[in-house]
Design an enzyme around this catalytic site. Structure first.
Site, short mmCIF file in Angstrom:
data_model
loop_
_atom_site.label_atom_id
_atom_site.label_comp_id
_atom_site.label_asym_id
_atom_site.label_seq_id
_atom_site.Cartn_x
_atom_site.Cartn_y
_atom_site.Cartn_z
CB SER A 175 -4.68 -47.79 71.88
OG SER A 175 -3.53 -48.32 71.28
CG HIS A 203 -8.13 -47.15 74.81
ND1 HIS A 203 -8.06 -45.79 74.66
CD2 HIS A 203 -6.86 -47.61 74.65
CE1 HIS A 203 -6.82 -45.44 74.39
NE2 HIS A 203 -6.07 -46.53 74.39
CE LYS A 235 -4.81 -43.82 77.25
NZ LYS A 235 -4.03 -45.00 76.90
C1 LIG Z 1 -2.61 -45.12 76.84
C2 LIG Z 1 -2.29 -46.56 76.98
C3 LIG Z 1 -1.38 -46.98 77.95
C4 LIG Z 1 -0.58 -46.01 78.77
O1 LIG Z 1 -1.34 -45.47 79.79
P1 LIG Z 1 -0.87 -44.09 80.44
O2 LIG Z 1 -1.57 -44.02 81.73
O3 LIG Z 1 -1.28 -43.04 79.47
O4 LIG Z 1 0.62 -44.16 80.59
C5 LIG Z 1 -1.22 -48.34 78.12
N1 LIG Z 1 -1.86 -49.22 77.35
C6 LIG Z 1 -2.73 -48.85 76.39
C7 LIG Z 1 -3.43 -49.89 75.57
C8 LIG Z 1 -2.96 -47.49 76.17
O5 LIG Z 1 -3.78 -47.11 75.20
#
Ligand SMILES: *Cc1c(COP(=O)(O)O)cnc(C)c1O
Length: 395
Positions: A175, A203, A235
């Site tokens: 991330s 991602h 995302k």
């Molecule tokens: C953003 C993210 C999460 C959390 O996801 P949300 O739906 O925003 O709670 C989990 N793992 C990774 C690698 C992330 O980048």
């Protein structure tokens, strides 16, 4: 009593104090933040679907049918037809047997890891894994061991000297760095050492792989090779929530054991309907991903020419490594004065001494907008004195 105000003051001194911006209007490149119009390069809405009219229509059209609230947990009376349809859609999208819809990626990681590993087991986790994975490991009470970022040989050695149940967990796309985990090698090593592989593709989903099916399918890995695939929906998918996909028996086990699935209210069913609409768009829309990859190439060429340190990333996550916290904040502020929003990412989100500007690109950015970012970076380059900058970021 503990002096909270003092601790906050210390954070300010160290350049680690965090604040929130107040956004009004929808999430889009031209963002209204704290009442100012800024060109944003920090959202995870990689495909511009968070404000897509088709998804908004799908939500509003579903509402009269489903009502608004989730009202109960899935195991009581909250498991709606719309949730069920989304789970089937997600299983098909990821080419898995079954899927479970969670309220967030954070909750999915906590629930899955703590359900699949426990006292006496061992979890192996990439050093740069997301905070929710680290917290999932702690919650599980299993022994947690970190391996060097992407180092499959080091992992294999650790697996070889460990007995009992083994779980390996990794981000698909990291991330804060944007690079992709060596998934094929991880799958091979896990198979050889009888470890269960969990990939969190927060991602990658929507962005990578055939029709945006994510990093795991980009690597051509089956359910047998990656039994637990986690993805987020807030995302690139542009809605909210998360999912876990894999063999039916594992999903059934999670329904019994994942406490963050069991003891929480189901998401609004209309949101599940909107997510199905978004998955339709993702599958159909290769031009969107094509434009995004052209923007990535354009940005990298421009930023490197300016002498900025980029990371080895082919994803929409294109961090500029700066080093110090204060320098990173200063650069972020200089960009903001030119109308460009890129937030500074500091420890503990990234390792000490590796603060960075996390630039993210989206399919709804134009080339002209990326040029505005590059121009602002050109104007701010003087904030990073040449040789010192080279030294700080030699990692
Ligand atoms: C953003 C993210 C999460 C959390 O996801 P949300 O739906 O925003 O709670 C989990 N793992 C990774 C690698 C992330 O980048």
């Amino acid at each position: 009593m503990r002096d909270f105000a003092h601790e906050i003051e210390q954070r300010k001194q160290a350049g680690l104090y965090r604040t929130r911006r107040l956004v009004s209007g929808p999430q889009q490149p031209e963002l209204i933040a704290d009442g100012k119009s800024l060109l944003s390069f920090c959202s995870n809405d990689y495909l511009g679907l968070a404000n897509h009219p088709r998804n908004i229509d799908a939500l509003t059209n579903a509402l009269p049918e489903t009502g608004l609230g989730g009202a109960a947990s899935h195991l009581v009376c909250g498991h709606h037809q719309s949730h069920h349809q989304l789970e089937q859609r997600l299983a098909a999208f990821t080419q898995r047997s079954a899927a479970l819809f969670f309220s967030t990626g954070y909750m999915a990681n906590l629930g899955v890891i703590s359900a699949l590993a426990g006292r006496g087991d061992t979890i192996f986790s990439d050093r740069l894994n997301h905070a929710s994975i680290i917290d999932g490991c702690i919650l599980s009470r299993a022994r947690a061991r970190r391996y060097a970022h992407g180092d499959v040989a080091a992992l294999a050695a650790m697996l070889a000297e460990t007995s009992g149940h083994k779980l390996v967990v990794t981000d698909g796309v990291f991330s804060m760095d944007g690079d992709v985990a060596p998934l094929k090698d991880l799958a091979r090593v896990c198979k050889a050492h009888d470890a269960l592989l969990v990939v969190d593709d927060a991602h990658g989903i929507g962005v990578l792989g055939p029709q945006g099916r994510g990093s795991v399918l980009a690597a051509g890995l089956s359910e047998d090779e990656v039994p637990v695939l986690i993805g987020t929906l807030g995302k690139a998918v542009g809605t909210s929530g998360a999912f876990v996909a894999g063999p039916a028996v594992l999903m059934d086990y999670l329904v019994q054991k994942a406490r963050t699935y069991i003891y929480t209210t189901a998401m609004p069913p209309a949101l599940a309907a909107a997510t199905c609409a978004s998955l339709d768009l993702i599958e159909a829309d290769d031009p969107r991903r094509q434009h995004l990859s052209e923007l990535i190439v354009h940005f990298r060429a421009g930023a490197e020419q300016l002498g900025y340190h980029l990371m080895p990333s082919q994803s929409p996550i294109q961090p500029i490594l700066v080093g110090g916290n204060q320098e990173t904040l200063a650069l972020s502020q200089a960009l903001e004065q030119q109308g460009v929003l890129v937030t500074a990412i500091r420890p503990p989100t990234v390792p000490e001494g590796q603060a960075r500007l996390r630039v993210t690109l989206s399919a709804v950015h134009s080339f002209e907008q990326v040029d505005r970012l590059l121009n602002a970076l050109a104007q701010s380059r003087a904030l990073l004195p040449g040789s010192d900058y080279q030294k700080t970021v030699a990692v």
